[in-house]
Design a protein around this motif. Sequence first.
Motif, short mmCIF file in Angstrom:
data_model
loop_
_atom_site.label_atom_id
_atom_site.label_comp_id
_atom_site.label_asym_id
_atom_site.label_seq_id
_atom_site.Cartn_x
_atom_site.Cartn_y
_atom_site.Cartn_z
N LEU A 1 8.57 -21.01 -1.95
CA LEU A 1 7.66 -20.83 -0.82
C LEU A 1 7.37 -22.18 -0.16
CD1 LEU A 1 5.02 -18.44 -2.42
CD2 LEU A 1 7.19 -17.84 -1.33
N ASN A 2 7.08 -22.15 1.15
CA ASN A 2 6.64 -23.36 1.84
C ASN A 2 5.11 -23.50 1.74
OD1 ASN A 2 5.54 -21.59 3.71
ND2 ASN A 2 7.13 -21.95 5.27
N GLU A 3 4.56 -24.46 2.49
CA GLU A 3 3.12 -24.70 2.41
C GLU A 3 2.31 -23.51 2.92
OE1 GLU A 3 5.37 -26.57 3.79
OE2 GLU A 3 5.41 -28.43 2.61
N LYS A 4 2.90 -22.66 3.75
CA LYS A 4 2.21 -21.48 4.27
C LYS A 4 2.42 -20.24 3.40
CE LYS A 4 2.66 -23.05 9.09
NZ LYS A 4 3.20 -22.70 10.44
N ASN A 5 2.99 -20.47 2.21
CA ASN A 5 3.30 -19.39 1.28
C ASN A 5 4.30 -18.39 1.85
OD1 ASN A 5 1.71 -20.22 -0.94
ND2 ASN A 5 -0.12 -19.40 0.08
N GLU A 6 5.18 -18.90 2.74
CA GLU A 6 6.24 -18.08 3.29
C GLU A 6 7.52 -18.30 2.49
OE1 GLU A 6 4.82 -18.26 7.99
OE2 GLU A 6 6.18 -19.77 7.17
N ASN B 1 5.11 -10.25 6.00
CA ASN B 1 5.74 -11.58 6.01
C ASN B 1 5.34 -12.47 4.85
OD1 ASN B 1 7.12 -11.03 8.48
ND2 ASN B 1 5.23 -11.51 9.61
N LYS B 2 4.68 -11.93 3.86
CA LYS B 2 4.28 -12.71 2.68
C LYS B 2 4.96 -12.15 1.43
CE LYS B 2 1.29 -15.34 4.88
NZ LYS B 2 1.48 -16.79 5.03
N LYS C 1 6.85 -23.85 -5.35
CA LYS C 1 6.71 -24.36 -3.99
C LYS C 1 7.89 -25.26 -3.63
CE LYS C 1 2.83 -22.62 -2.47
NZ LYS C 1 1.67 -23.45 -2.19
#
Length: 336
Positions: free
Chosen positions: A250-255, A318-319, A227
């Motif tokens: 990844l960011n907090e949105k799992n992007e 997008n994931k 993360k």
Amino acid sequence: MLNQLDILIESKKEHQIDILSESKFVFETEVNAINLVKEALDESFVRIVELISNCTGKVIVTGMGKPGHVSRKIAATMSSLGTSSFFLHPAEALHGDLGMISANDIVIAISYSGESEEITKILPNIKLIGATLIGISGNQNSSLVKYSDYSFVFPKFKEACSMNLAPTSSTTVEMVLGDALAVCLSKIYGFHERNYALYHPAGSLGKKLLVKVSDIMHTGNKNAVVKTGTKLNDAIIEMSTKAIGIINILNEKNELIGVFTDGDLRRTFTREVNVYNLSVDDVMIKTPLYIDSDMLAVDALKMMNDHNISALPVIRNNKLVGTVRVNDILGVGIFI
């Protein structure tokens, strides 16, 4: 008194040949036979192609001896190019394998003489079953041609054998005629590369056209992921544990917001930084290349080669769903 070895040596001395000249003669003789058959192609061949293209059953190819080997190859080529076909051994047909033939099938029987015993014995039964019989022969007056519904008769040519006896030129023209049938039929069907790949999944072309990134990518616990804000030393541990040469951030949105590769790690160390004071955010590539999971593996390989990189993150909707490496693609037999 001469022993067996001496006799063999003396015999060889008596039969010295110019190997290159003899070999070229074989080529010339067989090429001449092919050209003669090419010029002899007429409406009878066209009718045979059209008949097979409209067949609602199976295409069965049969022959005995050397033409039998050719028949097996013709059936295999037809099958690989979209014409459902198989080889029937005429001797086995005499002992029950005629049951493989149905009334809506087409039987292609190949015999250069048209009088091969095993072939002529099954002809009446093929007619009784009701299958359509196509005869391929070099003898217009043969039993095979007389029994056939349709036939193609080769023009006269010489065998490449010095005695003009062993099937040489005749089996070559049979092979080429079979290839012409298979190729013409494939074009009539609109057979294309994806069809070919479907029938050749283990071949290089099949893999290029069928294997997707999702089939070979690293997923789940095999994927290296951290993360945003993760300390660089912890990221290095994750990278070394997964051993795939790249870590996805990844960011907090799992992007996906960045990647860090083993090449980036080596360059970082050349700056003599303290890995305990940095986070992955400080060293990551913030605009990483990525690929879709539905992309063909060969296209992913081209992309990596073009950008001189060895691994890419894989995205779906997008994931992040995985990582694919050059070695993963090469490992399944895909090359460019």
